[in-house]
Design an enzyme around this catalytic site. Structure first.
Site, PDB file in Angstrom:
ATOM      1  N   TYR A 266      12.676  -4.290   2.180  1.00 13.08           N
ATOM      2  CA  TYR A 266      11.968  -3.272   2.948  1.00 13.08           C
ATOM      3  C   TYR A 266      11.389  -3.856   4.248  1.00 13.08           C
ATOM      4  CZ  TYR A 266       8.891   0.781   3.638  1.00 13.08           C
ATOM      5  OH  TYR A 266       8.267   1.894   4.142  1.00 13.08           O
TER       6      TYR A 266
ATOM      7  N   SER B 165       7.172   1.254   9.459  1.00 14.07           N
ATOM      8  CA  SER B 165       6.137   0.965   8.463  1.00 14.07           C
ATOM      9  C   SER B 165       5.333  -0.228   8.963  1.00 14.07           C
ATOM     10  CB  SER B 165       6.803   0.584   7.130  1.00 14.07           C
ATOM     11  OG  SER B 165       5.902  -0.116   6.295  1.00 14.07           O
TER      12      SER B 165
HETATM   13  P1  NAD Z   1      10.393   9.699   0.023  1.00 12.42           P
HETATM   14  O1  NAD Z   1      11.178   8.914  -0.977  1.00 12.42           O
HETATM   15  O2  NAD Z   1       9.487  10.774  -0.447  1.00 12.42           O
HETATM   16  O3  NAD Z   1      11.388  10.320   1.094  1.00 12.42           O
HETATM   17  C1  NAD Z   1      12.560   9.691   1.519  1.00 12.42           C
HETATM   18  C2  NAD Z   1      13.664  10.741   1.615  1.00 12.42           C
HETATM   19  O4  NAD Z   1      14.821  10.111   2.170  1.00 12.42           O
HETATM   20  C3  NAD Z   1      14.074  11.301   0.243  1.00 12.42           C
HETATM   21  O5  NAD Z   1      14.051  12.723   0.271  1.00 12.42           O
HETATM   22  C4  NAD Z   1      15.488  10.782   0.040  1.00 12.42           C
HETATM   23  O6  NAD Z   1      16.332  11.661  -0.679  1.00 12.42           O
HETATM   24  C5  NAD Z   1      15.955  10.622   1.477  1.00 12.42           C
HETATM   25  N1  NAD Z   1      17.062   9.665   1.603  1.00 12.42           N
HETATM   26  C6  NAD Z   1      17.200   8.477   0.976  1.00 12.42           C
HETATM   27  N2  NAD Z   1      18.370   7.910   1.339  1.00 12.42           N
HETATM   28  C7  NAD Z   1      18.965   8.758   2.194  1.00 12.42           C
HETATM   29  C8  NAD Z   1      20.208   8.730   2.896  1.00 12.42           C
HETATM   30  N3  NAD Z   1      21.051   7.703   2.783  1.00 12.42           N
HETATM   31  N4  NAD Z   1      20.510   9.774   3.689  1.00 12.42           N
HETATM   32  C9  NAD Z   1      19.660  10.826   3.816  1.00 12.42           C
HETATM   33  N5  NAD Z   1      18.473  10.907   3.168  1.00 12.42           N
HETATM   34  C10 NAD Z   1      18.155   9.885   2.371  1.00 12.42           C
HETATM   35  O7  NAD Z   1       9.608   8.590   0.851  1.00 12.42           O
HETATM   36  P2  NAD Z   1       8.401   8.698   1.891  1.00 12.42           P
HETATM   37  O8  NAD Z   1       7.297   7.886   1.362  1.00 12.42           O
HETATM   38  O9  NAD Z   1       8.145  10.098   2.291  1.00 12.42           O
HETATM   39  O10 NAD Z   1       9.008   7.875   3.096  1.00 12.42           O
HETATM   40  C11 NAD Z   1       9.547   8.471   4.262  1.00 12.42           C
HETATM   41  C12 NAD Z   1       9.689   7.387   5.321  1.00 12.42           C
HETATM   42  O11 NAD Z   1       8.409   6.811   5.592  1.00 12.42           O
HETATM   43  C13 NAD Z   1      10.590   6.232   4.892  1.00 12.42           C
HETATM   44  O12 NAD Z   1      11.317   5.746   5.997  1.00 12.42           O
HETATM   45  C14 NAD Z   1       9.594   5.206   4.427  1.00 12.42           C
HETATM   46  O13 NAD Z   1      10.099   3.908   4.468  1.00 12.42           O
HETATM   47  C15 NAD Z   1       8.480   5.413   5.431  1.00 12.42           C
HETATM   48  N6  NAD Z   1       7.175   4.883   5.020  1.00 12.42           N
HETATM   49  C16 NAD Z   1       6.596   5.255   3.839  1.00 12.42           C
HETATM   50  C17 NAD Z   1       5.351   4.732   3.508  1.00 12.42           C
HETATM   51  C18 NAD Z   1       4.640   5.066   2.262  1.00 12.42           C
HETATM   52  O14 NAD Z   1       3.629   4.430   1.981  1.00 12.42           O
HETATM   53  N7  NAD Z   1       5.110   6.045   1.496  1.00 12.42           N
HETATM   54  C19 NAD Z   1       4.724   3.841   4.369  1.00 12.42           C
HETATM   55  C20 NAD Z   1       5.344   3.489   5.540  1.00 12.42           C
HETATM   56  C21 NAD Z   1       6.562   4.034   5.855  1.00 12.42           C
END
Ligand code: NAD
Length: 270
Positions: A163, A150
């Site tokens: 985070y 991120s």
């Molecule tokens: P999201 O919550 O939609 O998806 C995350 C998924 O991870 C969920 O399906 C959840 O069930 C799963 N998960 C959580 N803990 C887990 C575990 N212990 N084992 C297996 N699965 C697990 O979130 P997202 O926004 O799609 O984020 C996906 C990735 O992108 C993450 O690493 C997040 O930090 C990163 N990210 C997101 C953003 C944003 O703005 N949304 C920005 C930068 C980075």
């Protein structure tokens, strides 16, 4: 452009979620076989059902990436089904209110366990899958790992202490593992990360969107003001960079953390 991903076998952790669900869809559309690993089996199944109406090229697997035994079981199930793994995408991660300062929660009162849980979810989430699948890559002398970091990993975000710490560790782990795998096992094993900027999903909605009006919160407005492209991203906008990074088109790229953020991390605010 042909991404050369046809018949490749990919594991996507957190594949039941917003961003990695779209990455799973992108891999699937390119002809890859995709194992969607998620702690939420229902979400993984829903994703697989939406992809694989036509066949067995997608598989939903329950996995807690923080639990080594669960990862080993998921790997066994995936390899039993597809035969091997060529690509690992470590996408499970996220933030939590309990590790985020707010008007109701001062830094001084944040519970150490809540903090440690969020740091783990964003750092150790990549470790066990990289150990278990990485061992297979070491044996095959090939394979690609992509971590989902991120922009919070480059410079910490206010309030999001857990985070930001976790994603900074993801970036360090990405570089460390890239060097380790290339020097000790094979220069053909590559490890990179993509660092999305602000993408509206369930994990950050409580910070960015006012539940009553549906408009931006003060923080949401502030963030958009720091994005030169003046908007939030969409989950599908992370897919191109991810597919490129795991393809042979990125054959000389390892240890890189690639921003997908509308220019956010390039902007100093002046
Ligand atoms: P999201 O919550 O939609 O998806 C995350 C998924 O991870 C969920 O399906 C959840 O069930 C799963 N998960 C959580 N803990 C887990 C575990 N212990 N084992 C297996 N699965 C697990 O979130 P997202 O926004 O799609 O984020 C996906 C990735 O992108 C993450 O690493 C997040 O930090 C990163 N990210 C997101 C953003 C944003 O703005 N949304 C920005 C930068 C980075």
């Amino acid at each position: 452009m042909d991404m050369g991903l046809k018949e490749k076998i990919a594991v996507v952790t957190g594949g039941g979620g917003a961003i990695c669900g779209e990455i799973s869809r992108g891999l699937f559309s390119e002809g890859a076989r995709v194992a969607v690993w998620d702690i939420n089996l229902k979400a993984a199944r829903k994703k697989v059902d939406s992809l694989a109406a036509g066949g067995d090229r997608a598989l939903a697997v329950e996995c807690d990436v923080l639990d080594r035994e669960s990862v080993e079981r998921a790997a066994e199930r995936t390899i039993g089904h597809f035969g091997t793994v060529d690509i690992l995408i470590n996408g499970a991660g996220g933030s939590r209110r309990e590790a985020t300062t707010s008007a109701d929660l001062a830094f001084f009162d944040i519970d150490k366990k809540a903090l440690s849980d969020v740091v783990s979810l964003n750092d150790f989430s990549a470790v066990s899958p990289s150990q278990v699948i990485g061992k297979l890559f070491a044996k095959k002398k090939s394979g690609v790992i992509l971590n989902i970091s991120s922009v919070a990993g480059f410079r910490p975000l206010t309030r999001s202490i857990g985070y930001s710490n976790g994603k900074a560790a993801t970036n360090s782990f990405t570089q460390w593992l890239a060097v380790h795998m290339a020097q000790n096992y094979s220069p053909s094993i590559r490890v990179n990360a993509v660092a999305p900027g602000f993408i509206l999903t369930e994990q950050n909605r409580f910070l960015l969107q006012d539940p009553e009006t549906g408009g931006f919160t003060e923080r949401g407005k502030k963030i958009v003001g720091f994005v030169p492209m003046a908007r939030l991203g969409k989950p599908e906008e992370v897919v191109g960079a991810a597919l490129w990074a795991v393809s042979e088109h990125a054959g000389f790229v390892t240890g890189a953390v690639i921003s997908v953020d509308g220019g956010y991390s390039a902007y100093s605010g002046v």
